[in-house]
Design a protein around this motif. Structure first.
Motif, mmCIF file in Angstrom:
data_model
loop_
_atom_site.group_PDB
_atom_site.id
_atom_site.type_symbol
_atom_site.label_atom_id
_atom_site.label_comp_id
_atom_site.label_asym_id
_atom_site.label_seq_id
_atom_site.Cartn_x
_atom_site.Cartn_y
_atom_site.Cartn_z
ATOM 1 N N MET A 11 -16.500 1.804 -1.859
ATOM 2 C CA MET A 11 -15.356 2.715 -1.840
ATOM 3 C C MET A 11 -15.297 3.432 -0.502
ATOM 4 S SD MET A 11 -14.391 5.877 -4.414
ATOM 5 C CE MET A 11 -15.782 6.878 -3.884
ATOM 6 N N HIS A 12 -14.095 3.557 0.038
ATOM 7 C CA HIS A 12 -13.935 4.269 1.297
ATOM 8 C C HIS A 12 -14.211 5.752 1.075
ATOM 9 C CE1 HIS A 12 -12.055 5.906 4.927
ATOM 10 N NE2 HIS A 12 -12.261 4.716 5.443
ATOM 11 N N PRO A 13 -14.860 6.432 2.037
ATOM 12 C CA PRO A 13 -15.169 7.865 1.878
ATOM 13 C C PRO A 13 -13.950 8.732 1.570
ATOM 14 C CG PRO A 13 -16.394 6.955 3.727
ATOM 15 C CD PRO A 13 -15.457 5.872 3.267
ATOM 16 N N TYR A 49 -11.013 2.151 -7.848
ATOM 17 C CA TYR A 49 -10.575 0.843 -7.352
ATOM 18 C C TYR A 49 -9.452 0.970 -6.332
ATOM 19 C CZ TYR A 49 -13.481 -2.364 -9.945
ATOM 20 O OH TYR A 49 -14.563 -3.091 -10.374
ATOM 21 N N PHE A 50 -8.657 2.014 -6.438
ATOM 22 C CA PHE A 50 -7.600 2.214 -5.444
ATOM 23 C C PHE A 50 -8.204 2.383 -4.052
ATOM 24 C CE2 PHE A 50 -4.913 4.787 -2.751
ATOM 25 C CZ PHE A 50 -3.665 4.217 -2.917
ATOM 26 N N PHE A 51 -9.322 3.080 -3.974
ATOM 27 C CA PHE A 51 -9.960 3.346 -2.677
ATOM 28 C C PHE A 51 -11.044 2.323 -2.339
ATOM 29 C CE2 PHE A 51 -8.169 7.561 -3.567
ATOM 30 C CZ PHE A 51 -7.588 7.849 -2.335
ATOM 31 N N ARG A 52 -11.057 1.203 -3.038
ATOM 32 C CA ARG A 52 -12.056 0.174 -2.748
ATOM 33 C C ARG A 52 -11.878 -0.329 -1.323
ATOM 34 N NH1 ARG A 52 -8.039 -1.854 -5.796
ATOM 35 N NH2 ARG A 52 -7.176 -3.927 -5.397
ATOM 36 N N ASP A 53 -12.991 -0.700 -0.733
ATOM 37 C CA ASP A 53 -12.982 -1.121 0.674
ATOM 38 C C ASP A 53 -13.858 -2.364 0.829
ATOM 39 O OD1 ASP A 53 -12.717 -1.275 3.400
ATOM 40 O OD2 ASP A 53 -14.000 0.434 3.838
ATOM 41 N N PRO A 54 -13.392 -3.489 0.300
ATOM 42 C CA PRO A 54 -14.217 -4.704 0.339
ATOM 43 C C PRO A 54 -14.309 -5.298 1.733
ATOM 44 C CG PRO A 54 -12.027 -5.217 -0.482
ATOM 45 C CD PRO A 54 -12.084 -3.720 -0.334
ATOM 46 N N GLU A 55 -15.349 -6.048 1.962
ATOM 47 C CA GLU A 55 -15.469 -6.783 3.211
ATOM 48 C C GLU A 55 -14.498 -7.953 3.190
ATOM 49 O OE1 GLU A 55 -17.178 -5.965 5.886
ATOM 50 O OE2 GLU A 55 -17.851 -4.148 4.853
ATOM 51 N N HIS A 105 -5.755 -0.339 -0.436
ATOM 52 C CA HIS A 105 -4.879 0.319 0.530
ATOM 53 C C HIS A 105 -5.499 0.545 1.902
ATOM 54 C CE1 HIS A 105 -1.835 0.680 -2.459
ATOM 55 N NE2 HIS A 105 -1.127 1.525 -1.754
ATOM 56 N N ILE A 106 -6.592 -0.140 2.197
ATOM 57 C CA ILE A 106 -7.165 -0.082 3.537
ATOM 58 C C ILE A 106 -6.314 -0.950 4.461
ATOM 59 C CG2 ILE A 106 -9.178 -0.568 4.959
ATOM 60 C CD1 ILE A 106 -9.600 1.719 3.019
ATOM 61 N N ASN A 107 -5.912 -0.409 5.599
ATOM 62 C CA ASN A 107 -5.064 -1.132 6.552
ATOM 63 C C ASN A 107 -5.915 -1.674 7.699
ATOM 64 O OD1 ASN A 107 -2.730 1.573 6.176
ATOM 65 N ND2 ASN A 107 -2.904 -0.260 4.928
ATOM 66 N N ARG A 108 -5.619 -2.914 8.116
ATOM 67 C CA ARG A 108 -6.429 -3.595 9.130
ATOM 68 C C ARG A 108 -5.563 -4.075 10.288
ATOM 69 N NH1 ARG A 108 -11.590 -5.392 7.101
ATOM 70 N NH2 ARG A 108 -11.913 -4.647 4.970
ATOM 71 N N ALA A 109 -6.132 -4.101 11.469
ATOM 72 C CA ALA A 109 -5.388 -4.499 12.668
ATOM 73 C C ALA A 109 -4.959 -5.956 12.569
ATOM 74 C CB ALA A 109 -6.251 -4.294 13.904
ATOM 75 N N PRO A 110 -3.670 -6.234 12.777
ATOM 76 C CA PRO A 110 -3.200 -7.621 12.697
ATOM 77 C C PRO A 110 -3.614 -8.476 13.892
ATOM 78 C CG PRO A 110 -1.387 -6.138 13.228
ATOM 79 C CD PRO A 110 -2.568 -5.275 12.928
#
Length: 229
Positions: A11-13, A49-55, A105-110
């Motif tokens: 989970m993201h902090p 689960y909303f704040f989950r931050d999977p690899e 909802h983690i956003n990643r650089a395209p």
């Protein structure tokens, strides 16, 4: 992969305080009635689960544009990037990825590159799946300059439920493809403005995985041919 890892994700902090709030409310609900408490348990698990931050495993081939968000492609159309980024007034192909409250909802650089500008603009909270959300809603925009000098814009847009956009980077930051750069709570959208002439490799309704799904190929033009190096 162990079975436990399939269901239990990091989970993201950013989510810790929200899960704590949901858990505290759950305790109070149990004091009122058991069935209310179990509803609280369900909501607490959902919040986690909303704040989950999977690899994620990001494709490494040079020239790929990767989805910045989990969700569904809701729009593909020509549009001018947000004016606050100071980019060209020329219309570019915009690909919108809509995130429901059940998506990560983690956003990643395209793409990889240097963050040339970060611009926040307050706004309204229309349903993020609507076209006007790109113009009227609260948003945070990034301009990323790639190694070849071309620029790509990625815009975090708040939705009907979302009330908080979080950005982890500032101008001058160097991002790798698939690297985390922000998140939005709770339900929202990401717009990607592709460089001029670059054709999207996705369709409306397609499911996207942040950091993994190929959105476009910088070497493929709108005519379908490879661009020169």
């Amino acid at each position: 992969m162990r079975m436990r890892d399939t269901f239990i994700k990091p989970m993201h902090p950013e989510g810790i305080k929200f899960v704590a709030i949901f858990a505290a409310i759950t305790v109070v609900l149990f004091m009122l009635a058991n069935f209310l408490g179990w509803i609280g348990v369900g909501l607490t698990v959902w919040c986690y689960y909303f704040f989950r931050d999977p690899e994620r495993v990001t494709p490494t081939r040079e020239g790929l544009v990767i989805s910045p968000a989990d969700g569904i492609v809701s729009l593909i159309e020509p549009a001018v990037p947000p004016k606050e980024l100071g980019m060209s007034d020329e219309a570019l192909t915009r690909v919108s990825v809509f995130m429901s409250v059940f998506n990560c909802h983690i956003n990643r650089a395209p793409v990889a590159g240097e963050v040339k500008a970060v611009a926040y603009r307050p706004g309204k909270f229309f349903n993020a799946s609507l076209d006007k959300a790109s113009v009227d809603n609260e948003r945070n925009s990034l301009c990323i300059e790639m190694a070849d000098g071309r620029e790509l814009a990625v815009v975090q847009i708040a939705g009907l439920v979302a009330r908080r956009i979080v950005c982890f980077v500032t101008p001058g930051a160097k991002l790798g493809t698939g690297e985390r750069f922000g998140l939005i709570r709770f339900g929202s959208r990401l717009d990607v403005y592709l460089p001029n002439g670059v054709a999207p490799q996705v369709r409306i309704g397609q499911t996207m995985i942040a950091g993994e799904t190929i959105l476009a190929d910088l070497m493929v033009t709108d005519e379908g041919s490879s661009s020169p190096e």
